[in-house]
Design a protein around this motif. Structure first.
Motif, PDB file in Angstrom:
ATOM      1  N   ALA A   1     -19.705  21.226  13.450  1.00 15.02           N
ATOM      2  CA  ALA A   1     -19.903  22.628  13.804  1.00 15.02           C
ATOM      3  C   ALA A   1     -20.783  23.358  12.797  1.00 15.02           C
ATOM      4  CB  ALA A   1     -18.552  23.334  13.922  1.00 15.02           C
ATOM      5  N   LEU A   2     -20.910  22.814  11.605  1.00 17.62           N
ATOM      6  CA  LEU A   2     -21.708  23.451  10.556  1.00 17.62           C
ATOM      7  C   LEU A   2     -23.131  22.910  10.507  1.00 17.62           C
ATOM      8  CD1 LEU A   2     -19.016  23.429   7.720  1.00 17.62           C
ATOM      9  CD2 LEU A   2     -19.714  25.374   9.115  1.00 17.62           C
ATOM     10  N   HIS A   3     -23.526  22.079  11.463  1.00 21.57           N
ATOM     11  CA  HIS A   3     -24.822  21.412  11.403  1.00 21.57           C
ATOM     12  C   HIS A   3     -25.582  21.530  12.716  1.00 21.57           C
ATOM     13  CE1 HIS A   3     -22.498  19.379   8.242  1.00 21.57           C
ATOM     14  NE2 HIS A   3     -23.645  19.112   7.678  1.00 21.57           N
ATOM     15  N   HIS A   4     -26.892  21.425  12.593  1.00 25.13           N
ATOM     16  CA  HIS A   4     -27.744  21.170  13.754  1.00 25.13           C
ATOM     17  C   HIS A   4     -28.093  19.681  13.744  1.00 25.13           C
ATOM     18  CE1 HIS A   4     -28.327  25.340  14.902  1.00 25.13           C
ATOM     19  NE2 HIS A   4     -28.476  25.636  13.621  1.00 25.13           N
ATOM     20  N   ASP A   5     -28.348  19.141  14.900  1.00 21.28           N
ATOM     21  CA  ASP A   5     -28.764  17.740  15.029  1.00 21.28           C
ATOM     22  C   ASP A   5     -27.745  16.772  14.429  1.00 21.28           C
ATOM     23  OD1 ASP A   5     -31.189  18.329  16.324  1.00 21.28           O
ATOM     24  OD2 ASP A   5     -32.161  18.743  14.403  1.00 21.28           O
ATOM     25  N   TRP A   6     -26.470  17.099  14.537  1.00 17.71           N
ATOM     26  CA  TRP A   6     -25.447  16.197  14.010  1.00 17.71           C
ATOM     27  C   TRP A   6     -25.484  14.841  14.704  1.00 17.71           C
ATOM     28  CZ3 TRP A   6     -22.377  16.075   9.876  1.00 17.71           C
ATOM     29  CH2 TRP A   6     -21.304  15.192   9.860  1.00 17.71           C
ATOM     30  N   SER A   7     -25.870  14.829  15.967  1.00 18.73           N
ATOM     31  CA  SER A   7     -25.928  13.555  16.703  1.00 18.73           C
ATOM     32  C   SER A   7     -26.940  12.605  16.073  1.00 18.73           C
ATOM     33  CB  SER A   7     -26.284  13.805  18.174  1.00 18.73           C
ATOM     34  OG  SER A   7     -27.547  14.449  18.280  1.00 18.73           O
ATOM     35  N   THR A   8     -28.009  13.170  15.490  1.00 19.16           N
ATOM     36  CA  THR A   8     -28.995  12.326  14.811  1.00 19.16           C
ATOM     37  C   THR A   8     -28.363  11.626  13.619  1.00 19.16           C
ATOM     38  OG1 THR A   8     -30.811  13.772  15.473  1.00 19.16           O
ATOM     39  CG2 THR A   8     -31.205  12.323  13.585  1.00 19.16           C
ATOM     40  N   PHE A   9     -27.590  12.359  12.840  1.00 14.89           N
ATOM     41  CA  PHE A   9     -26.917  11.765  11.686  1.00 14.89           C
ATOM     42  C   PHE A   9     -25.887  10.738  12.132  1.00 14.89           C
ATOM     43  CE2 PHE A   9     -23.265  12.158   8.634  1.00 14.89           C
ATOM     44  CZ  PHE A   9     -23.817  11.353   7.660  1.00 14.89           C
ATOM     45  N   ASP A  10     -25.140  11.055  13.179  1.00  8.80           N
ATOM     46  CA  ASP A  10     -24.144  10.104  13.687  1.00  8.80           C
ATOM     47  C   ASP A  10     -24.810   8.779  14.060  1.00  8.80           C
ATOM     48  OD1 ASP A  10     -21.515  10.736  13.530  1.00  8.80           O
ATOM     49  OD2 ASP A  10     -21.362  11.683  15.493  1.00  8.80           O
ATOM     50  N   GLU A  11     -25.968   8.873  14.698  1.00  7.14           N
ATOM     51  CA  GLU A  11     -26.681   7.663  15.116  1.00  7.14           C
ATOM     52  C   GLU A  11     -27.191   6.892  13.895  1.00  7.14           C
ATOM     53  OE1 GLU A  11     -28.565   4.782  17.597  1.00  7.14           O
ATOM     54  OE2 GLU A  11     -26.869   6.155  17.812  1.00  7.14           O
ATOM     55  N   LEU A  12     -27.752   7.581  12.911  1.00  5.19           N
ATOM     56  CA  LEU A  12     -28.229   6.904  11.699  1.00  5.19           C
ATOM     57  C   LEU A  12     -27.073   6.242  10.957  1.00  5.19           C
ATOM     58  CD1 LEU A  12     -30.791   9.526  10.354  1.00  5.19           C
ATOM     59  CD2 LEU A  12     -31.317   7.257  11.256  1.00  5.19           C
ATOM     60  N   ARG A  13     -25.952   6.939  10.894  1.00  9.06           N
ATOM     61  CA  ARG A  13     -24.788   6.375  10.198  1.00  9.06           C
ATOM     62  C   ARG A  13     -24.259   5.141  10.916  1.00  9.06           C
ATOM     63  NH1 ARG A  13     -20.070  10.591   8.854  1.00  9.06           N
ATOM     64  NH2 ARG A  13     -20.245  10.844  11.119  1.00  9.06           N
ATOM     65  N   ARG A  14     -24.272   5.180  12.241  1.00  7.72           N
ATOM     66  CA  ARG A  14     -23.831   4.010  13.001  1.00  7.72           C
ATOM     67  C   ARG A  14     -24.766   2.835  12.777  1.00  7.72           C
ATOM     68  NH1 ARG A  14     -25.416   1.228  16.856  1.00  7.72           N
ATOM     69  NH2 ARG A  14     -27.170   2.609  17.344  1.00  7.72           N
ATOM     70  N   ARG A  15     -26.082   3.093  12.809  1.00  7.23           N
ATOM     71  CA  ARG A  15     -27.054   2.017  12.596  1.00  7.23           C
ATOM     72  C   ARG A  15     -26.928   1.431  11.193  1.00  7.23           C
ATOM     73  NH1 ARG A  15     -32.663   4.615  14.064  1.00  7.23           N
ATOM     74  NH2 ARG A  15     -33.443   2.537  13.433  1.00  7.23           N
ATOM     75  N   LEU A  16     -26.638   2.285  10.214  1.00  7.02           N
ATOM     76  CA  LEU A  16     -26.443   1.777   8.849  1.00  7.02           C
ATOM     77  C   LEU A  16     -25.237   0.846   8.797  1.00  7.02           C
ATOM     78  CD1 LEU A  16     -27.243   1.878   5.817  1.00  7.02           C
ATOM     79  CD2 LEU A  16     -25.662   3.804   5.587  1.00  7.02           C
ATOM     80  N   ALA A  17     -24.148   1.249   9.424  1.00  7.94           N
ATOM     81  CA  ALA A  17     -22.941   0.413   9.429  1.00  7.94           C
ATOM     82  C   ALA A  17     -23.177  -0.907  10.149  1.00  7.94           C
ATOM     83  CB  ALA A  17     -21.791   1.178  10.080  1.00  7.94           C
ATOM     84  N   ASP A  18     -24.006  -0.899  11.183  1.00  6.80           N
ATOM     85  CA  ASP A  18     -24.257  -2.115  11.955  1.00  6.80           C
ATOM     86  C   ASP A  18     -25.304  -3.020  11.313  1.00  6.80           C
ATOM     87  OD1 ASP A  18     -22.452  -1.239  13.817  1.00  6.80           O
ATOM     88  OD2 ASP A  18     -23.951  -0.483  15.227  1.00  6.80           O
ATOM     89  N   SER A  19     -26.028  -2.516  10.330  1.00  2.00           N
ATOM     90  CA  SER A  19     -27.103  -3.292   9.720  1.00  2.00           C
ATOM     91  C   SER A  19     -26.585  -4.081   8.517  1.00  2.00           C
ATOM     92  CB  SER A  19     -28.230  -2.363   9.270  1.00  2.00           C
ATOM     93  OG  SER A  19     -27.859  -1.655   8.091  1.00  2.00           O
ATOM     94  N   ASP A  20     -27.472  -4.892   7.954  1.00  3.55           N
ATOM     95  CA  ASP A  20     -27.145  -5.631   6.739  1.00  3.55           C
ATOM     96  C   ASP A  20     -27.545  -4.873   5.477  1.00  3.55           C
ATOM     97  OD1 ASP A  20     -26.102  -7.815   8.131  1.00  3.55           O
ATOM     98  OD2 ASP A  20     -28.079  -8.734   8.368  1.00  3.55           O
ATOM     99  N   ALA A  21     -28.060  -3.639   5.631  1.00  5.58           N
ATOM    100  CA  ALA A  21     -28.441  -2.854   4.457  1.00  5.58           C
ATOM    101  C   ALA A  21     -27.214  -2.554   3.611  1.00  5.58           C
ATOM    102  CB  ALA A  21     -29.115  -1.553   4.883  1.00  5.58           C
ATOM    103  N   ARG A  22     -27.392  -2.601   2.295  1.00  5.24           N
ATOM    104  CA  ARG A  22     -26.274  -2.336   1.392  1.00  5.24           C
ATOM    105  C   ARG A  22     -26.390  -0.915   0.853  1.00  5.24           C
ATOM    106  NH1 ARG A  22     -24.037  -5.599  -3.935  1.00  5.24           N
ATOM    107  NH2 ARG A  22     -22.127  -4.359  -4.097  1.00  5.24           N
ATOM    108  N   TYR A  23     -25.348  -0.125   1.064  1.00  5.14           N
ATOM    109  CA  TYR A  23     -25.325   1.255   0.579  1.00  5.14           C
ATOM    110  C   TYR A  23     -24.654   1.290  -0.791  1.00  5.14           C
ATOM    111  CZ  TYR A  23     -24.223   6.217   0.222  1.00  5.14           C
ATOM    112  OH  TYR A  23     -24.108   7.512  -0.219  1.00  5.14           O
ATOM    113  N   LEU A  24     -25.400   1.710  -1.805  1.00  8.38           N
ATOM    114  CA  LEU A  24     -24.893   1.786  -3.169  1.00  8.38           C
ATOM    115  C   LEU A  24     -24.649   3.249  -3.505  1.00  8.38           C
ATOM    116  CD1 LEU A  24     -27.322  -0.788  -4.852  1.00  8.38           C
ATOM    117  CD2 LEU A  24     -24.995  -1.181  -4.003  1.00  8.38           C
TER     118      LEU A  24
END
Length: 497
Positions: free
Chosen positions: A64-87
């Motif tokens: 509710a405090l953001h615009h384009d939250w769906s964009t972030f949700d999609e990026l976060r999902r793709r990060l979780a599904d990828s082999d990229a390592r988040y440090l």
């Protein structure tokens, strides 16, 4: 004895910054087969724009405090599904080219969410994507150091990540489109916003109808914010600025003055507005310390800041170093996503030796979208560029460098009495810019005061520093010990005998 830096496995790509640009670049590159490390100072991805409350706060609708939250949700999902390592919790303080192999990079970071550095970490990679974002530009005025004065972006960050308001009655002031978003968010969250005080006007946009038409999403955002301000009866005052803050122990009121076209206060126009907080900011400044430390070329933007000079594929002037998002000029979250994706594709094409990746329709479309949004960003920067007369707000007792408590009077003295002709000389004479923030808060103001003494407005120049952020000596010692161990000096031949 200091601990040696712990090594991550070598990656194809190290991405520095997990905001929109970094996330888009990391997931795109990973999906194209690269091994990716994504480093960020925060505990969770999202950057400044997608800040959100910690789970312990129990927020049920952070979107509710953001615009384009769906964009972030999609990026976060793709990060979780990828082999990229988040440090997470990695404070990057320098990037260096490895020796003897010049086609590899070492990213040095200190772990720990508070920046104290629990341990040093070294990440090796074949390429680096800089997505370090931006920070707020502040122009000082009498009283700006009082408790209750916060950055406009800082006020929004308090609300997004902590679910708290900077005050109950908050004036929002400065210049730039961020002010509308901040005021709308604060008012919607329950704060009373007596006024939004914009130093520029909005007629500058009208002179560029093609750029406006090319980015209708920005116009839609402005309409949403404007509707929220009307609903909450927030008054918009253009061509005006907060020129003084009043209060003993904290903010009690502000004086708002009309400005002429050069941002000089018009005598007799000051009006006092009661409030208990002031959220103020004059746009954003690209965060370039890592890039300039590497020698990346910069360009001057329309609002007097410096941004990286990038090619069509987001590569900097230093081969092997790419950049995306606000580092190339402030343009917003949608532009950051496009540039991050474009950089991810370009890096994969280079490292995988697949040039066809950058010749397809996907990349052509990304470039067109980027160019349209960059054109709008240029119009936006020009419309809100600080006028040369803003320094007339300052009396000699006003602190300019908060870290070292250097006043406007001391800076003017360095120029008029001691012959300083640039910000660096002023720094040597007064210590302005030598504090903890390393000139991020005062750099623009110091440069403008130097220019004031010479009848011109001198923009601050990006400085090249070996360290992007303050770092503990033990980190440097650990780096030296590791280098000595990995590259022992060759023994001199012994004479016969």
């Amino acid at each position: 004895m200091t601990s040696s830096p712990s090594d991550e496995p070598e990656y194809d790509l190290a991405v520095i910054g997990a905001g929109a640009a970094g996330l888009a670049g990391a997931v795109t590159a990973a999906e194209l087969g690269l091994s990716v490390a994504l480093l960020d100072t925060a505990a969770h991805p999202g950057g400044q724009f997608y800040r959100h409350p910690a789970p312990a706060l129990g927020a049920t609708r952070p979107e509710a405090l953001h615009h384009d939250w769906s964009t972030f949700d999609e990026l976060r999902r793709r990060l979780a599904d990828s082999d990229a390592r988040y440090l997470a919790g990695h404070h990057v303080w320098t990037v260096v080219r490895t020796e003897p192999r010049r086609d590899r990079w070492e990213v040095h970071a200190a772990t720990g969410a508070d920046g104290n550095g629990e341990r040093p970490v070294r990440v090796r990679a074949r390429a680096v994507l800089l997505a370090t974002g931006a920070y707020e530009r502040q122009l000082p005025f009498p009283g700006w150091t009082l408790p209750g004065v916060v950055g406009a972006g800082g006020a929004q960050a308090m609300l997004k990540s902590g679910l708290v308001l900077p005050g109950r009655r908050v004036v929002v002031a400065g210049s730039g489109p961020l002010l509308l978003a901040v005021a709308a968010s604060l008012a919607t969250a329950g704060a009373r916003v007596p006024a939004v005080v914009e130093a520029s006007g909005y007629l500058g946009y009208a002179r560029h109808p093609r750029a406006l038409a090319a980015d209708v999403h920005k116009l839609a955002e402005a309409a949403v914010h404007g509707t929220a301000l009307l609903r909450h009866r927030v008054r918009l005052r253009t061509r005006s600025a907060v020129t003084q803050v009043h209060g003993a122990d904290r903010v009690e009121a502000v004086t708002v003055s009309r400005l002429d076209r050069d941002w000089r206060p018009v005598p007799g126009t000051g009006r006092r507005i009661a409030c208990d907080a002031l959220a103020v900011g004059h746009g954003l400044v690209p965060q370039l310390e890592l890039a300039t430390g590497l020698g990346c070329a910069t360009r001057r933007t329309q609002d007097g800041t410096s941004a990286l000079d990038l090619d069509a594929d987001q590569q900097t002037s230093v081969p092997g170093i790419w950049a995306a998002g606000e580092t190339g000029g402030v343009g917003g979250v949608r532009l950051a996503c496009v540039e991050g994706e474009l950089a991810g594709v370009a890096i994969a094409a280079r490292l995988r030796e697949r040039p066809a990746l950058t010749a397809g329709g996907r990349v052509r479309a990304l470039r067109r979208r980027r160019d349209r949004m960059r054109a709008f960003a240029a119009v936006m920067a020009a419309a809100h560029a600080p006028g040369p007369g803003w320094s007339r707000w300052l009396d000699d007792a006003t602190d300019v460098c908060r870290c070292e408590e250097v006043t406007a009077g001391r800076i003017r003295e360095a120029v008029t009495d001691y012959g300083a002709r640039d910000a660096r000389t002023v720094k040597l004479l007064t210590r302005a810019g030598m504090g903890w923030c390393q000139g991020r808060m005062c750099g623009t103001a110091v440069a403008c005061l130097v220019g004031e003494g010479q009848g011109a407005q001198l923009p601050p120049s990006p400085e090249r520093r070996p360290l992007a952020v303050p770092v503990r000596l033990e980190m440097l010692a650990a780096l030296a010990e590791t280098a000595a161990r990995e590259n022992p000096p060759s023994k001199a031949p012994q004479p016969p005998g």
